[in-house]
Scaffold this active site. Sequence first.
Site, PDB file in Angstrom:
ATOM      1  N   GLU A  38      20.120 -39.003   7.718  1.00 21.88           N
ATOM      2  CA  GLU A  38      19.692 -37.777   8.408  1.00 21.88           C
ATOM      3  C   GLU A  38      18.703 -38.078   9.524  1.00 21.88           C
ATOM      4  O   GLU A  38      18.135 -39.166   9.598  1.00 21.88           O
ATOM      5  CB  GLU A  38      19.089 -36.815   7.392  1.00 21.88           C
ATOM      6  N   LYS A  99      15.421 -27.960  14.510  1.00 16.51           N
ATOM      7  CA  LYS A  99      15.726 -28.305  13.122  1.00 16.51           C
ATOM      8  C   LYS A  99      17.026 -27.565  12.798  1.00 16.51           C
ATOM      9  O   LYS A  99      17.034 -26.336  12.741  1.00 16.51           O
ATOM     10  CB  LYS A  99      14.567 -27.823  12.242  1.00 16.51           C
ATOM     11  N   SER A 153      16.517 -22.846   0.028  1.00 19.15           N
ATOM     12  CA  SER A 153      17.088 -23.698   1.075  1.00 19.15           C
ATOM     13  C   SER A 153      18.609 -23.697   1.045  1.00 19.15           C
ATOM     14  O   SER A 153      19.226 -23.767  -0.030  1.00 19.15           O
ATOM     15  CB  SER A 153      16.596 -25.131   0.915  1.00 19.15           C
ATOM     16  N   LYS A 172       9.988 -32.370  -3.450  1.00 16.75           N
ATOM     17  CA  LYS A 172       8.532 -32.268  -3.558  1.00 16.75           C
ATOM     18  C   LYS A 172       8.142 -31.032  -4.350  1.00 16.75           C
ATOM     19  O   LYS A 172       8.825 -30.005  -4.293  1.00 16.75           O
ATOM     20  CB  LYS A 172       7.910 -32.164  -2.166  1.00 16.75           C
TER      21      LYS A 172
HETATM   22  N1  PSU Z   1      11.749 -31.976   1.951  1.00 17.13           N
HETATM   23  C1  PSU Z   1      11.242 -33.199   2.134  1.00 17.13           C
HETATM   24  N2  PSU Z   1      11.439 -33.824   3.314  1.00 17.13           N
HETATM   25  C2  PSU Z   1      12.166 -33.258   4.326  1.00 17.13           C
HETATM   26  C3  PSU Z   1      12.698 -31.963   4.109  1.00 17.13           C
HETATM   27  C4  PSU Z   1      12.482 -31.358   2.915  1.00 17.13           C
HETATM   28  O1  PSU Z   1      10.573 -33.738   1.246  1.00 17.13           O
HETATM   29  O2  PSU Z   1      12.342 -33.855   5.398  1.00 17.13           O
HETATM   30  C5  PSU Z   1      13.518 -31.337   5.215  1.00 17.13           C
HETATM   31  C6  PSU Z   1      14.991 -31.728   5.057  1.00 17.13           C
HETATM   32  O3  PSU Z   1      15.576 -31.833   6.331  1.00 17.13           O
HETATM   33  C7  PSU Z   1      15.551 -30.531   4.314  1.00 17.13           C
HETATM   34  C8  PSU Z   1      14.787 -29.396   4.972  1.00 17.13           C
HETATM   35  O4  PSU Z   1      16.932 -30.388   4.442  1.00 17.13           O
HETATM   36  O5  PSU Z   1      13.466 -29.915   5.115  1.00 17.13           O
HETATM   37  C9  PSU Z   1      14.803 -28.129   4.164  1.00 17.13           C
HETATM   38  O6  PSU Z   1      14.316 -27.101   4.957  1.00 17.13           O
HETATM   39  P1  PSU Z   1      14.446 -25.572   4.445  1.00 17.13           P
HETATM   40  O7  PSU Z   1      13.527 -25.499   3.265  1.00 17.13           O
HETATM   41  O8  PSU Z   1      13.974 -24.740   5.603  1.00 17.13           O
HETATM   42  O9  PSU Z   1      15.877 -25.366   4.086  1.00 17.13           O
HETATM   43 MN    MN Z   2      13.932 -21.426   3.819  1.00 23.43          MN
END
Ligand code: PSU
Ligand code: MN
Length: 321
Positions: A38, A99, A153, A172
């Site tokens: 990624e 993003k 997510s 996390k």
């Molecule tokens: N969690 C991490 N490192 C990351 C991300 C999440 O520990 O880099 C990033 C990844 O790209 C993941 C995105 O797909 O954040 C999720 O964002 P959202 O919660 O807005 O879907």
């Molecule tokens: Mn979200």
Amino acid sequence: MPQMSADQQHTQQIEQYLQIAEPVRAALAAGEPVVALESTVIAHGLPWPANVEVARAMEDAVRAEGATPATIALMDGQIVAGLDAAGIERLATAEHVLKASRRDLAPALARKAIAATTVAGTLACAALAGIRVFATGGIGGVHRGAAQTLDISADLIELSRSPVVTVCAGAKAILDLPMTLEYLETQSVPVIGYGTDELPAFYTRSSGLPVPHRADTPDEVAAMAHIQWQCGLGGGLLVTCPIPAEHALAADVAEAAIAQALREAEEQHIRGAATTPFLLARVAELTGGESVSANRALLLNNARLAARIACSLASLSTITV
Ligand code: PSU
Ligand code: MN
């Protein structure tokens, strides 16, 4: 003019928007192992110049295991599967890098924007390119307080949709980890602890939460993926591999940083797509250089494991999804 089949027309349509680098195209055509990587970690996850160094080191780790890396991002109106050195540098240094989750792919392509792909975005692009294994750091999940905000997510949906094995170090604890596991169950994503029975929590090796399945070798993971796809069950599999012990953060250090980042997000009314980047950036600042080296270690570890799984998958007979 000879008639094209619907499939050929479809392939030709996608090709306008999909640039597969030559080494990746050759490996895929020969049935050789390929690992998608990624780009969020390059553009948003790590500071410059550590981001460029880590992106290259991940590619080297994949090559050292006998697989071909394909770092994925959007540039100049195309999905690029297999960024070259100049592409990585551009992504790492550009001013405004979007993003891109799955929902953002078409708008970003139409605008010819430069965009890093999230786990969901990368999975969707990997599936279009025919790549079956993907290495990342941490996945997105169900946010704390999601019962009110519905902030879940798209990574979790995409994991169930794209036929790709995703290797991560868990998620996390900025997230609600028990709810994240519940949601993955609802989406029917096999969650496989690699050498562990518990969900790893990114900086730390364990969350105390049991995962439903376990594998101890790349061959075991490959067999699970192969059977899932051969049976037509479709969708992806999530491999959760703990950070190497010598690089794990102390649990209290990680927890304190996460608690403070969550408090600040609440105070500053951070919402929606901005939430995860805000929390990640604050946790990184609060844990200082230690989190960067932990992040690097787990990314390389995941790239290596993903490559081994890809090699094992490639040695199994032709896969039909
Ligand atoms: N969690 C991490 N490192 C990351 C991300 C999440 O520990 O880099 C990033 C990844 O790209 C993941 C995105 O797909 O954040 C999720 O964002 P959202 O919660 O807005 O879907
Ligand atoms: Mn979200």
